[in-house]
Design a protein around this motif. Structure first.
Motif, PDB file in Angstrom:
ATOM      1  N   TYR A 114     -54.236  -0.304 -32.707  1.00  0.00           N
ATOM      2  CA  TYR A 114     -53.288   0.702 -32.224  1.00  0.00           C
ATOM      3  C   TYR A 114     -52.201   0.062 -31.364  1.00  0.00           C
ATOM      4  N   CYS A 115     -52.610  -0.842 -30.470  1.00  0.00           N
ATOM      5  CA  CYS A 115     -51.628  -1.524 -29.607  1.00  0.00           C
ATOM      6  C   CYS A 115     -50.667  -2.358 -30.441  1.00  0.00           C
ATOM      7  N   THR A 116     -51.164  -2.984 -31.490  1.00  0.00           N
ATOM      8  CA  THR A 116     -50.308  -3.768 -32.383  1.00  0.00           C
ATOM      9  C   THR A 116     -49.328  -2.860 -33.116  1.00  0.00           C
ATOM     10  N   GLU A 117     -49.829  -1.748 -33.636  1.00  0.00           N
ATOM     11  CA  GLU A 117     -48.985  -0.804 -34.388  1.00  0.00           C
ATOM     12  C   GLU A 117     -47.854  -0.248 -33.536  1.00  0.00           C
ATOM     13  N   HIS A 118     -48.119  -0.040 -32.253  1.00  0.00           N
ATOM     14  CA  HIS A 118     -47.148   0.621 -31.377  1.00  0.00           C
ATOM     15  C   HIS A 118     -46.474  -0.335 -30.390  1.00  0.00           C
ATOM     16  N   SER A 119     -46.607  -1.633 -30.638  1.00  0.00           N
ATOM     17  CA  SER A 119     -45.961  -2.659 -29.799  1.00  0.00           C
ATOM     18  C   SER A 119     -46.285  -2.479 -28.310  1.00  0.00           C
ATOM     19  N   ILE A 120     -47.525  -2.159 -28.041  1.00  0.00           N
ATOM     20  CA  ILE A 120     -47.966  -2.009 -26.650  1.00  0.00           C
ATOM     21  C   ILE A 120     -48.318  -3.387 -26.099  1.00  0.00           C
TER      22      ILE A 120
END
Length: 399
Positions: A114-120
């Motif tokens: 999720y963090c990768t998908e949303h550039s977190i």
């Protein structure tokens, strides 16, 4: 911040009955320029607690698992998967607990994906329990950094705190005693990266109540907390039952929980039926209205259940004199007989004397309330806390 869209806040089982302070922080972070994603370990069974609950449909829940996403992330990141196994087997605990932590790996894969998908680029975790294990595991992918906020004594949040916290870019504690606990539990962790930061209250929304020159004859005393054993309602009730009969008071108990019927029986046993009322759970606006008609606020908790009670901050912001147990960091929040009253835990005599001290002089009661408001403005502004948190995140991203 280096990247205003790179922040996520991870909260276990969000939203919960006492989570209004998390929402205040998120709102303040967004007002400060951060586009904050909300992540939670799982959804609660009931979420109709506060006004904000209808607005958090964007919350991403780590469970139930996105199995395909988790498996795919593991396959694409074999080194990460190997490092998570090493993390679990290096824990100093029983084989059973190590196996339990292994079960967090798919959840961590979900978080990392999720963090990768949303550039977190950074996750701020409000827990040093399982959520910190999950985040520490996920962060091994090196795609984001994380920090942890400690809200209570570490013994409430499991073990292996060194493993959970050592890789955190910084640690926030809500009280100085908790900061000292981090120092002693993880002595190798850099002390300059352990910060004390209050969760805070909106001092522009919780405004001070007005004390007219001629006040009502009846004093209103209020408690706002979950109705559970460690909140110590019974000690407050027993102290109030010992007040002289000529003191006209009403004790309002705001909150709900497993102890309600037991407390109602206690009220009847003590003969306080006409002096005590149970108001049930109240939303933020309702709590504010209740505080506007409150003379004394009471929180008589005991044990390890409190650190820096937000309910006390709210009462102080409203200019209400508080009677509070010496517990957690309350000695740093309240200066006795200046902006509130501190009492020993479970001490009925202390509570009674504090009530009498405040009720014996209405001008003094109002002065202590005014001092409480000043303290809240100086120490407990949620906007200032959020701004400071963003500074810590930005500094560590640049480091």
């Amino acid at each position: 911040m280096t990247n205003s869209g790179s922040l996520a806040v991870l909260i276990p089982e969000f939203p919960g009955q006492t989570h209004i302070f998390f929402w205040r922080e998120i709102q303040a972070l967004r007002l400060d320029g951060a586009s904050v994603k909300i992540i939670s370990t799982r959804a609660p069974k009931t979420r109709n607690f506060h006004e904000f609950c209808s607005e958090i449909d964007e919350t991403f829940y780590l469970t139930p698992l996105r199995y395909f996403t988790s498996i795919l992330f593991c396959l694409r990141n074999p080194r990460w998967f190997a490092s998570t196994l090493a993390y679990c087997f290096s824990l100093k605990c029983s084989l059973k607990l190590r196996f339990r932590t292994l079960l967090f790996i798919p959840v961590a894969a979900n978080l990392a994906a999720y963090c990768t998908e949303h550039s977190i680029h950074h996750v701020h975790v409000h827990s040093s329990a399982d959520a910190s294990h999950i985040t520490a595991l996920a962060s091994l992918c090196k795609k984001f950094t994380y920090s942890v906020c400690i809200h209570g004594n570490l013994n409430q949040y499991g073990d292996n705190h060194k493993a959970k916290l050592s890789s955190a870019k910084f640690i926030v504690t809500v009280t100085k005693p908790l900061q000292e606990e981090i120092y002693s539990t993880i002595p190798q962790y850099p002390k300059d990266r352990v910060h004390v930061l209050a969760m805070g209250v909106d001092v522009t929304k919780f405004l001070p109540r007005k004390y007219p020159e001629i006040l009502e004859k009846q004093f209103v005393i209020t408690s706002v907390s979950r109705l559970v054993h460690v909140k110590g309602h019974k000690f407050a009730l027993q102290a109030l039952a010992q007040l002289p009969s000529e003191i006209n008071f009403l004790y309002q108990i705001v909150g709900d929980g497993e102890l309600r019927s037991e407390l109602e029986n206690e009220v009847q046993t003590l003969g306080l039926n006409d002096r005590v009322t149970f108001l049930g759970f109240q939303k933020e606006g309702e709590v504010y209205n209740t505080l506007m008609n409150t003379d004394i606020f009471m929180l008589t908790s005991f044990g390890f259940g409190e650190a820096a009670p937000v309910a006390i901050m709210e009462a102080m912001a409203c200019g209400v004199a508080s009677i509070c147990s010496i517990i957690g960091g309350t000695k740093d929040m309240i200066t006795n007989q200046h902006d509130g009253m501190l009492v020993q835990q479970k001490n009925i005599h202390d509570i009674k004397q504090a009530v009498l001290f405040l009720l014996s002089d209405r001008k003094r009661l109002a002065t202590i309330g005014a001092n409480a408001r000043k303290t809240a403005e100086e120490k407990f502004s949620h906007k200032q806390s959020a701004s400071t948190l963003l500074q810590y995140i930005s500094q560590n991203q640049l480091a």
